[in-house]
Write a protein that holds these residues in place. Sequence first.
Motif, mmCIF file in Angstrom:
data_model
loop_
_atom_site.group_PDB
_atom_site.id
_atom_site.type_symbol
_atom_site.label_atom_id
_atom_site.label_comp_id
_atom_site.label_asym_id
_atom_site.label_seq_id
_atom_site.Cartn_x
_atom_site.Cartn_y
_atom_site.Cartn_z
ATOM 1 N N ALA A 4 14.327 -2.714 11.283
ATOM 2 C CA ALA A 4 15.293 -2.469 12.355
ATOM 3 C C ALA A 4 15.433 -3.780 13.119
ATOM 4 O O ALA A 4 14.475 -4.221 13.763
ATOM 5 C CB ALA A 4 14.815 -1.352 13.266
ATOM 6 N N GLY A 5 16.590 -4.394 13.008
ATOM 7 C CA GLY A 5 16.758 -5.718 13.609
ATOM 8 C C GLY A 5 15.821 -6.700 12.925
ATOM 9 O O GLY A 5 15.772 -6.770 11.702
ATOM 10 N N ASN A 6 15.034 -7.422 13.726
ATOM 11 C CA ASN A 6 14.094 -8.389 13.139
ATOM 12 C C ASN A 6 12.671 -7.823 13.059
ATOM 13 O O ASN A 6 11.731 -8.544 12.781
ATOM 14 C CB ASN A 6 14.111 -9.703 13.919
ATOM 15 N N GLN A 7 12.536 -6.528 13.298
ATOM 16 C CA GLN A 7 11.223 -5.887 13.222
ATOM 17 C C GLN A 7 11.115 -5.052 11.951
ATOM 18 O O GLN A 7 12.081 -4.400 11.546
ATOM 19 C CB GLN A 7 10.989 -4.989 14.431
ATOM 20 N N VAL A 8 9.923 -5.090 11.342
ATOM 21 C CA VAL A 8 9.665 -4.299 10.143
ATOM 22 C C VAL A 8 8.408 -3.481 10.394
ATOM 23 O O VAL A 8 7.368 -4.030 10.766
ATOM 24 C CB VAL A 8 9.483 -5.184 8.893
ATOM 25 N N PHE A 9 8.518 -2.185 10.184
ATOM 26 C CA PHE A 9 7.416 -1.257 10.394
ATOM 27 C C PHE A 9 6.937 -0.775 9.034
ATOM 28 O O PHE A 9 7.682 -0.082 8.334
ATOM 29 C CB PHE A 9 7.880 -0.086 11.264
ATOM 30 N N LEU A 10 5.729 -1.181 8.641
ATOM 31 C CA LEU A 10 5.174 -0.809 7.352
ATOM 32 C C LEU A 10 4.350 0.458 7.500
ATOM 33 O O LEU A 10 3.489 0.542 8.379
ATOM 34 C CB LEU A 10 4.295 -1.922 6.789
ATOM 35 N N SER A 11 4.605 1.418 6.635
ATOM 36 C CA SER A 11 3.800 2.639 6.606
ATOM 37 C C SER A 11 2.387 2.304 6.168
ATOM 38 O O SER A 11 2.132 1.271 5.545
ATOM 39 C CB SER A 11 4.411 3.644 5.623
ATOM 40 N N GLY A 12 1.479 3.221 6.458
ATOM 41 C CA GLY A 12 0.097 3.030 6.055
ATOM 42 C C GLY A 12 -0.053 2.936 4.553
ATOM 43 O O GLY A 12 0.634 3.632 3.808
ATOM 44 N N GLN A 13 -0.941 2.052 4.144
ATOM 45 C CA GLN A 13 -1.283 1.901 2.729
ATOM 46 C C GLN A 13 -2.762 2.207 2.556
ATOM 47 O O GLN A 13 -3.591 1.830 3.393
ATOM 48 C CB GLN A 13 -1.003 0.471 2.242
ATOM 49 N N ILE A 14 -3.076 2.896 1.484
ATOM 50 C CA ILE A 14 -4.459 3.143 1.109
ATOM 51 C C ILE A 14 -4.745 2.348 -0.164
ATOM 52 O O ILE A 14 -3.868 1.647 -0.671
ATOM 53 C CB ILE A 14 -4.750 4.651 0.948
ATOM 54 N N GLY A 15 -5.954 2.455 -0.673
ATOM 55 C CA GLY A 15 -6.385 1.615 -1.797
ATOM 56 C C GLY A 15 -5.942 2.066 -3.164
ATOM 57 O O GLY A 15 -6.709 1.971 -4.133
ATOM 58 N N LEU A 16 -4.713 2.548 -3.290
ATOM 59 C CA LEU A 16 -4.169 2.935 -4.584
ATOM 60 C C LEU A 16 -3.582 1.727 -5.297
ATOM 61 O O LEU A 16 -2.856 0.937 -4.688
ATOM 62 C CB LEU A 16 -3.064 3.988 -4.425
ATOM 63 N N HIS A 17 -3.864 1.607 -6.584
ATOM 64 C CA HIS A 17 -3.233 0.559 -7.388
ATOM 65 C C HIS A 17 -1.787 0.983 -7.650
ATOM 66 O O HIS A 17 -1.537 2.137 -8.012
ATOM 67 C CB HIS A 17 -3.991 0.383 -8.706
ATOM 68 N N PRO A 18 -0.820 0.074 -7.492
ATOM 69 C CA PRO A 18 0.584 0.479 -7.556
ATOM 70 C C PRO A 18 1.055 1.005 -8.917
ATOM 71 O O PRO A 18 1.975 1.816 -8.963
ATOM 72 C CB PRO A 18 1.364 -0.771 -7.162
ATOM 73 N N THR A 19 0.462 0.556 -10.006
ATOM 74 C CA THR A 19 0.938 1.031 -11.308
ATOM 75 C C THR A 19 0.172 2.233 -11.824
ATOM 76 O O THR A 19 0.756 3.134 -12.413
ATOM 77 C CB THR A 19 0.904 -0.100 -12.358
#
Length: 126
Positions: A24-39
């Motif tokens: 939103a504008g120049n701000q980025v809000f990242l959701s929580g990440q846990i230790g899952l491997h992406p693939t």
Amino acid sequence: MARQIISTPNAPAAIGPYSQAVKAGNQVFLSGQIGLHPTTMEMAEGVEAQALQVFDNLKAVAAAAGGSFNDVVKITIYMTDLSNFGVVNEVMKRHFAEPYPARATVGVRELPRGALVEADLVLVLD
């Protein structure tokens, strides 16, 4: 202000009704990440390995938004066992340089998928 949804295959797909990040504008809000491997969507073993994967996942989402850890202004870390505080601090030091972003660390009863650590970020892009 228009919102832009940020998504990357280099981080785990959302496991619920949320986006990996929202700009939103120049701000980025990242959701929580846990230790899952992406693939594989498998959880890393142990708190250090999970913390490393958490930061790798966050780095991938930040990059998809056009940013990096240099743009982080706030991080919130959630842990199921605060006795692991020192381990998570050491992992964080591998990914961030001074001046460090603002941070909160919260002890929680449990996290999704039995995770030991989770983190979310706020970026401000130039």
